[in-house]
Motif scaffolding. Structure first.
Motif, PDB file in Angstrom:
ATOM      1  N   LYS A  97     -16.527 -47.873 -25.357  1.00  9.61           N
ATOM      2  CA  LYS A  97     -15.909 -47.056 -24.296  1.00  9.61           C
ATOM      3  C   LYS A  97     -14.416 -46.844 -24.565  1.00  9.61           C
ATOM      4  O   LYS A  97     -13.733 -47.747 -25.042  1.00  9.61           O
ATOM      5  CB  LYS A  97     -16.062 -47.768 -22.949  1.00  9.61           C
ATOM      6  N   HIS A  98     -13.938 -45.634 -24.213  1.00  8.09           N
ATOM      7  CA  HIS A  98     -12.496 -45.355 -24.354  1.00  8.09           C
ATOM      8  C   HIS A  98     -11.668 -46.467 -23.711  1.00  8.09           C
ATOM      9  O   HIS A  98     -10.650 -46.888 -24.240  1.00  8.09           O
ATOM     10  CB  HIS A  98     -12.129 -44.033 -23.651  1.00  8.09           C
ATOM     11  N   ALA A  99     -12.119 -46.936 -22.541  1.00 10.52           N
ATOM     12  CA  ALA A  99     -11.364 -47.934 -21.778  1.00 10.52           C
ATOM     13  C   ALA A  99     -11.246 -49.268 -22.515  1.00 10.52           C
ATOM     14  O   ALA A  99     -10.342 -50.053 -22.227  1.00 10.52           O
ATOM     15  CB  ALA A  99     -12.026 -48.144 -20.410  1.00 10.52           C
ATOM     16  N   ASP A 100     -12.150 -49.518 -23.474  1.00  9.40           N
ATOM     17  CA  ASP A 100     -12.150 -50.804 -24.185  1.00  9.40           C
ATOM     18  C   ASP A 100     -11.631 -50.724 -25.618  1.00  9.40           C
ATOM     19  O   ASP A 100     -11.431 -51.748 -26.266  1.00  9.40           O
ATOM     20  CB  ASP A 100     -13.582 -51.363 -24.250  1.00  9.40           C
TER      21      ASP A 100
ATOM     22  N   GLU B 237     -18.921 -38.195 -23.841  1.00  6.58           N
ATOM     23  CA  GLU B 237     -17.495 -37.865 -23.662  1.00  6.58           C
ATOM     24  C   GLU B 237     -16.653 -39.108 -23.435  1.00  6.58           C
ATOM     25  O   GLU B 237     -15.434 -39.038 -23.481  1.00  6.58           O
ATOM     26  CB  GLU B 237     -17.309 -36.926 -22.462  1.00  6.58           C
ATOM     27  N   ASP B 238     -17.297 -40.236 -23.190  1.00  8.03           N
ATOM     28  CA  ASP B 238     -16.540 -41.431 -22.783  1.00  8.03           C
ATOM     29  C   ASP B 238     -16.531 -42.528 -23.843  1.00  8.03           C
ATOM     30  O   ASP B 238     -16.152 -43.650 -23.580  1.00  8.03           O
ATOM     31  CB  ASP B 238     -17.122 -41.993 -21.475  1.00  8.03           C
ATOM     32  N   MET B 239     -16.975 -42.168 -25.071  1.00  6.28           N
ATOM     33  CA  MET B 239     -17.068 -43.185 -26.117  1.00  6.28           C
ATOM     34  C   MET B 239     -16.128 -42.901 -27.283  1.00  6.28           C
ATOM     35  O   MET B 239     -16.091 -41.794 -27.804  1.00  6.28           O
ATOM     36  CB  MET B 239     -18.495 -43.261 -26.666  1.00  6.28           C
ATOM     37  N   SER B 240     -15.392 -43.914 -27.674  1.00  7.41           N
ATOM     38  CA  SER B 240     -14.601 -43.865 -28.897  1.00  7.41           C
ATOM     39  C   SER B 240     -15.487 -44.325 -30.047  1.00  7.41           C
ATOM     40  O   SER B 240     -16.577 -44.865 -29.832  1.00  7.41           O
ATOM     41  CB  SER B 240     -13.390 -44.789 -28.791  1.00  7.41           C
ATOM     42  N   LEU B 241     -15.010 -44.103 -31.276  1.00  7.05           N
ATOM     43  CA  LEU B 241     -15.751 -44.572 -32.443  1.00  7.05           C
ATOM     44  C   LEU B 241     -14.732 -45.122 -33.442  1.00  7.05           C
ATOM     45  O   LEU B 241     -13.768 -44.436 -33.792  1.00  7.05           O
ATOM     46  CB  LEU B 241     -16.544 -43.419 -33.062  1.00  7.05           C
ATOM     47  N   ILE B 242     -14.939 -46.362 -33.844  1.00 11.13           N
ATOM     48  CA  ILE B 242     -14.056 -46.961 -34.848  1.00 11.13           C
ATOM     49  C   ILE B 242     -14.919 -47.501 -35.985  1.00 11.13           C
ATOM     50  O   ILE B 242     -16.130 -47.678 -35.820  1.00 11.13           O
ATOM     51  CB  ILE B 242     -13.168 -48.085 -34.245  1.00 11.13           C
ATOM     52  N   ALA B 243     -14.307 -47.737 -37.127  1.00 10.84           N
ATOM     53  CA  ALA B 243     -15.038 -48.293 -38.267  1.00 10.84           C
ATOM     54  C   ALA B 243     -14.255 -49.456 -38.831  1.00 10.84           C
ATOM     55  O   ALA B 243     -13.038 -49.378 -39.003  1.00 10.84           O
ATOM     56  CB  ALA B 243     -15.253 -47.219 -39.326  1.00 10.84           C
ATOM     57  N   LEU B 244     -14.961 -50.542 -39.094  1.00 11.53           N
ATOM     58  CA  LEU B 244     -14.387 -51.718 -39.736  1.00 11.53           C
ATOM     59  C   LEU B 244     -15.068 -51.820 -41.099  1.00 11.53           C
ATOM     60  O   LEU B 244     -16.286 -52.005 -41.173  1.00 11.53           O
ATOM     61  CB  LEU B 244     -14.663 -52.967 -38.883  1.00 11.53           C
ATOM     62  N   GLN B 245     -14.297 -51.622 -42.166  1.00 10.86           N
ATOM     63  CA  GLN B 245     -14.890 -51.466 -43.496  1.00 10.86           C
ATOM     64  C   GLN B 245     -14.221 -52.379 -44.508  1.00 10.86           C
ATOM     65  O   GLN B 245     -13.007 -52.598 -44.445  1.00 10.86           O
ATOM     66  CB  GLN B 245     -14.709 -50.012 -43.966  1.00 10.86           C
ATOM     67  N   GLY B 246     -15.007 -52.844 -45.459  1.00 10.37           N
ATOM     68  CA  GLY B 246     -14.427 -53.646 -46.533  1.00 10.37           C
ATOM     69  C   GLY B 246     -15.195 -54.940 -46.723  1.00 10.37           C
ATOM     70  O   GLY B 246     -15.980 -55.340 -45.851  1.00 10.37           O
TER      71      GLY B 246
END
Lengths: 379, 120
Positions: free
Chosen positions: A211-214, A152-161
């Motif tokens: 983490k959401h906080a970061d 519940e406390d983790m974001s997910l991002i993607a860096l693509q290219g």
């Protein structure tokens, strides 16, 4: 649905500050595009690097109380057709949850953590729109002694290219040579994260759980590079469509099987033969007898895009299938689509017709992807 | 130039109206990749589907803002649909229609009224 609560990711304010147009998607307010616009975002990601917020997706760990990876892997193998047991620490695979009838409940990434002391942890990333049902499905089928821990406390991002590795290696030199579909649990500029070399664009790149906080700080870090632009859901869709990747709820759903969908590559040989997973009967039957329909790429010959739901006909005007995803491919430079056709029409190069606004338009079946994949396969 | 609530512009010259979509509409639609135009001589009642404009993400219907017969279409849009984004209120016009009832223009907005309409 109007009284349903709209969730926000930890990056909501960041998106708004970037000038994003926010739309509801799978219960979340998500950026569909930024001021650059879908077309330029798409092209930027193919030529440079794009940053995506995919925090709406579901993340969870599966942990066996006996402290072994094997127990958790064997339990998960009852509900997914891929080989989980042979995953090395820090290795990731693509698979699906199947129902009893062999239909696809969701598609997901499964990996084994590589960090010392946690190598028995199985990490799952599932689709946003399916996550509640997926987690209930897992709970239902896991035996005693397996714990599902939803993150519940983790974001997910993607860096693509193609420039993603250049940017990432400025912070983590070891990221440059990470094999495709491998992961690292590591500190990036003082922020702990789980980085995998994978994505949903057909390009090289990384998916990063933090983490959401970061997460805002991490996005600001990546965005400080001229090569990086924020990319919204609009371009995410055209990028994955050109890359020939399935979108759950459109190209795959509970009516389609992995064999029909052309995902047999994700089922390792011994699992095809031995079965032992939910839905194995249909998968094995279709492998033996071949499926009645197949997912194929469809290239309209004119400029008119063929949208989801468009009927596919043979040259005699008889219905043979339907488009499941379709639109304009900015890199391809014309309309692109995928859909299901009866098997005898699946051979690439077959001429078909698409019924667009009542008129039959010429098209042909093509091999996917429309734009060659550009995954990192080592030096 | 007159404007409709469906974000079209209409420019009258005698009994021929030139029709396109407004700058505001073009911005909202985003990158336009395909325009399907009516056939010359096609007849429309006000409000009929007359054309389709497709952006990267979705298709949108363009309604006939007035009743009449199509006299000319902007064939340049077939090969250059992006002209609708670049110059929506001039070079990106869609079609010309011969009005069967010029009084249909009476209810349309002028520029100031349209500006107020989109700012609502």
């Amino acid at each position: 649905m109007s009284d349903e609560k709209i969730n926000k990711t930890a990056l909501y304010d960041f998106h708004v500050a970037q000038g994003a147009k926010m739309v509801p998607f799978a219960g979340y307010a998500m950026p569909v595009q930024y001021p650059l616009g879908v077309m330029k975002e798409h092209l930027h990601c193919r030529e440079n690097a794009g940053l995506f917020d995919v925090s709406h997706m579901g993340q969870a760990f599966l942990i066996a109380k006996d402290g072994t990876f094997e127990t958790a892997a064997k339990a998960l193998e009852k509900i997914v057709p891929c080989d989980v047991s042979s995953l090395e620490p820090g290795q990731q695979r693509y698979t699906q949850f199947l129902n009893e009838d062999g239909g696809i409940l969701d598609d997901l990434m499964v990996s084994r953590l590589g960090v010392e002391g946690h190598r028995h942890w199985v990490y799952l990333v599932v689709n946003a729109g399916c996550k509640i049902d997926d987690f209930a499905h897992i709970e239902k089928h896991m035996p005693e002694g397996i714990q599902l821990k939803i993150l519940e406390d983790m974001s997910l991002i993607a860096l693509q290219g193609p420039k993603a590795a250049d940017v990432m290696s400025k912070y983590l030199p070891e990221a440059a040579t990470m094999p495709f579909m491998s992961s690292l649990d590591i500190e990036l500029s003082g922020m702990w994260c789980h980085i995998s070399r994978s994505g949903y664009t057909g390009e090289d790149g990384y998916e990063i759980a933090v983490k959401h906080a970061d997460v805002v700080e991490m996005c600001e870090l990546f965005m400080s590079h001229d090569e990086v632009e924020m990319i919204g859901l609009g371009a995410r869709d055209s990028l994955r469509l050109e890359a020939g990747l399935c979108l759950y709820g459109h190209d795959i759903d509970t009516t389609t099987s992995p064999v029909e969908a052309g995902l047999t590559w994700s089922i390792q040989k011994h699992r095809r033969e031995e079965g032992g997973f939910l839905g194995a009967e249909r998968v094995q039957k279709e492998l033996a007898e071949r499926p009645v329909r197949r997912r194929v790429g469809i290239e309209p010959m004119g400029r008119a895009p063929a949208r989801e739901g468009t009927i596919i006909q043979n040259m005699d005007g008889k219905d043979i299938g339907v488009i499941t995803s379709g639109g304009f491919g900015p890199t391809h430079g014309g309309p692109v689509a995928m859909g299901y056709v009866k098997r005898k029409y699946a051979k690439s190069g077959t001429e078909v017709q698409l019924v667009i606004r009542g008129k039959a338009k010429p098209a042909k079946t093509v091999k996917l992807p429309f734009v060659p994949n550009n995954f990192y396969r080592g030096e | 130039m007159k404007y409709t609530e469906d974000h079209e512009w209409v420019r009258l010259d005698g009994d021929i109206a030139t029709v396109g979509i407004t700058t505001h509409a073009a911005q909202q639609l985003g990158d336009i990749v395909f325009v399907e135009l009516p056939e010359v001589d096609a007849e429309f009642e006000k409000g009929d589907d007359a054309a389709v404009v497709e952006s990267v993400k979705a298709a949108s219907e363009i309604y006939a803002p007035v009743s009449g017969t199509i006299t000319k279409i902007n064939e340049d849009l077939e090969d250059a649909p992006e002209m609708v984004n670049a110059d929506p209120q001039a070079a990106g016009w869609f079609f010309q229609i011969k009005l069967s009832d010029t009084s249909e223009l009476d209810g349309m907005m002028d520029e100031a009224a349209y500006k107020a309409f989109i700012e609502d």
